[in-house]
Design a protein around this motif. Structure first.
Motif, PDB file in Angstrom:
ATOM      1  N   SER A   1       1.901   6.424   2.449  1.00 16.33           N
ATOM      2  CA  SER A   1       1.096   5.219   2.629  1.00 16.33           C
ATOM      3  C   SER A   1      -0.320   5.484   2.120  1.00 16.33           C
ATOM      4  O   SER A   1      -0.830   6.618   2.184  1.00 16.33           O
ATOM      5  CB  SER A   1       1.049   4.805   4.097  1.00 16.33           C
ATOM      6  OG  SER A   1       0.254   5.689   4.849  1.00 16.33           O
ATOM      7  N   GLU A   2      -0.964   4.459   1.619  1.00 18.17           N
ATOM      8  CA  GLU A   2      -2.315   4.613   1.092  1.00 18.17           C
ATOM      9  C   GLU A   2      -3.273   5.087   2.182  1.00 18.17           C
ATOM     10  O   GLU A   2      -4.130   5.940   1.944  1.00 18.17           O
ATOM     11  CB  GLU A   2      -2.782   3.281   0.509  1.00 18.17           C
ATOM     12  CG  GLU A   2      -4.027   3.371  -0.323  1.00 18.17           C
ATOM     13  CD  GLU A   2      -4.282   2.115  -1.140  1.00 18.17           C
ATOM     14  OE1 GLU A   2      -5.160   2.157  -2.010  1.00 18.17           O
ATOM     15  OE2 GLU A   2      -3.605   1.107  -0.898  1.00 18.17           O
TER      16      GLU A   2
ATOM     17  N   PRO B   1       0.822  -1.225   0.000  1.00 17.30           N
ATOM     18  CA  PRO B   1       0.000   0.000   0.000  1.00 17.30           C
ATOM     19  C   PRO B   1       0.852   1.269   0.000  1.00 17.30           C
ATOM     20  O   PRO B   1       0.763   2.115   0.898  1.00 17.30           O
ATOM     21  CB  PRO B   1      -0.804  -0.141   1.291  1.00 17.30           C
ATOM     22  CG  PRO B   1       0.094  -0.893   2.213  1.00 17.30           C
ATOM     23  CD  PRO B   1       0.839  -1.879   1.327  1.00 17.30           C
TER      24      PRO B   1
END
Length: 292
Positions: A208-209, A65
């Motif tokens: 980060s997602e 991610p």
């Protein structure tokens, strides 16, 4: 929101902007900065992290991610990173031993790409040794690459003559015997960048997602602040040393992805538009908002 950035000026700009956007950012000190990559990619230990361009490509290829925030934290030429102690040159790589810290190290990916593309080197005809694993869980060295014994160090093996060539960036030791294997490497590097229209970028910014989705305003504010700083500091030259924005980074990412696929660094092709689309979807913005 936790940040890892190697440059103090970029960190200060990002922290200030994120606070103004309503976040509570914290800078996490990691030296050298690449040591933060493994935790960022695999377990989201931090939210925004300076990472190598190949680490981003590997992370995406392995389904991690990780998203790209299109800023260049470290841009530099790479042709000078192939070094030797003797009278060898790029023409002698085949049939000799070459050491690189990690197979996925961005400096090594760029340099091996130059070897094949510019000098016709068959990488499989050299004796490759790596000293560390990959930042991305699931990534492995190719079967034709060997790992050095535990505890061995590339600079030591190089200086003591156990390997003929080394690919080294920041870890290059100081020794008057060291020579670049590419003749007039800096001139060759400048000509390569001018011909291709971009610098062989080393470090960019990853997000980060989860952070992109949950803290989009703070992430975008940090992007704007760091981008403005990098743009203001840019020196005149044939190509930007620290490109900002999706379109400005397209050439470097596309070429690095091609090299990485050819070298078995990534298990599948990664199209640059995939990175653009994933970042924009998580942040809820069109590509134009991030220079694309």
């Amino acid at each position: 929101m936790k940040l890892v950035l190697g440059r103090d000026d970029l960190a200060a700009a990002a922290l200030s902007a994120a606070r103004e956007a309503g976040s509570e950012p914290e800078r996490v000190a990691v030296t050298p900065v690449h040591k933060a990559s493994r935790g960022f990619v695999n377990t989201s230990d931090v939210d925004l992290c300076e990472v190598a361009i190949v680490t981003v490509l590997q992370a995406v290829a392995h389904g991690k991610p990780v998203l790209l925030l299109p800023l260049t934290a470290l841009g530099r030429q790479q042709h000078q990173t192939l070094v030797t102690l003797g009278n060898l040159s790029v023409a002698d790589v085949e049939g000799h031993s070459v050491g690189v810290r990690a197979w996925s190290q961005t400096t090594g990916v760029w340099m091996r790409g130059f070897l094949t593309e510019q000098y016709g080197v068959d990488l499989r005809k050299a004796d490759w040794t790596t000293y560390e694993g990959h930042h991305v869980e699931g990534a492995e060295d190719p079967s034709w690459v060997k790992r050095a014994p535990r505890g061995a160090k590339l600079p030591v093996d190089f200086l003591e003559g156990r390997i003929d060539f080394g690919i080294m960036g920041n870890e290059l030791p100081s020794d008057d015997r060291i020579r670049t294997a590419v003749h007039d490497a800096h001139t060759v590097a400048e000509q390569w960048s001018k011909a291709h229209g971009f610098i062989p970028v080393n470090h960019v910014i990853g997000i980060s997602e989860a952070a992109a989705t949950e803290h989009s305003a703070a992430v975008l504010a940090a992007y704007d602040a760091m981008g403005a700083l990098l743009t203001a500091q840019e020196e005149a030259g044939p190509v930007p040393l620290h490109p900002v924005g999706f379109e400005a980074l397209r050439g470097a990412f596309t070429k690095a992805a091609a090299y990485a696929l050819e070298q078995d660094v990534i298990p599948r092709a990664v199209d640059y538009d995939e990175l653009v689309e994933r970042s924009c979807a998580a942040l809820g913005v069109p590509p134009a908002r991030l220079g694309g």
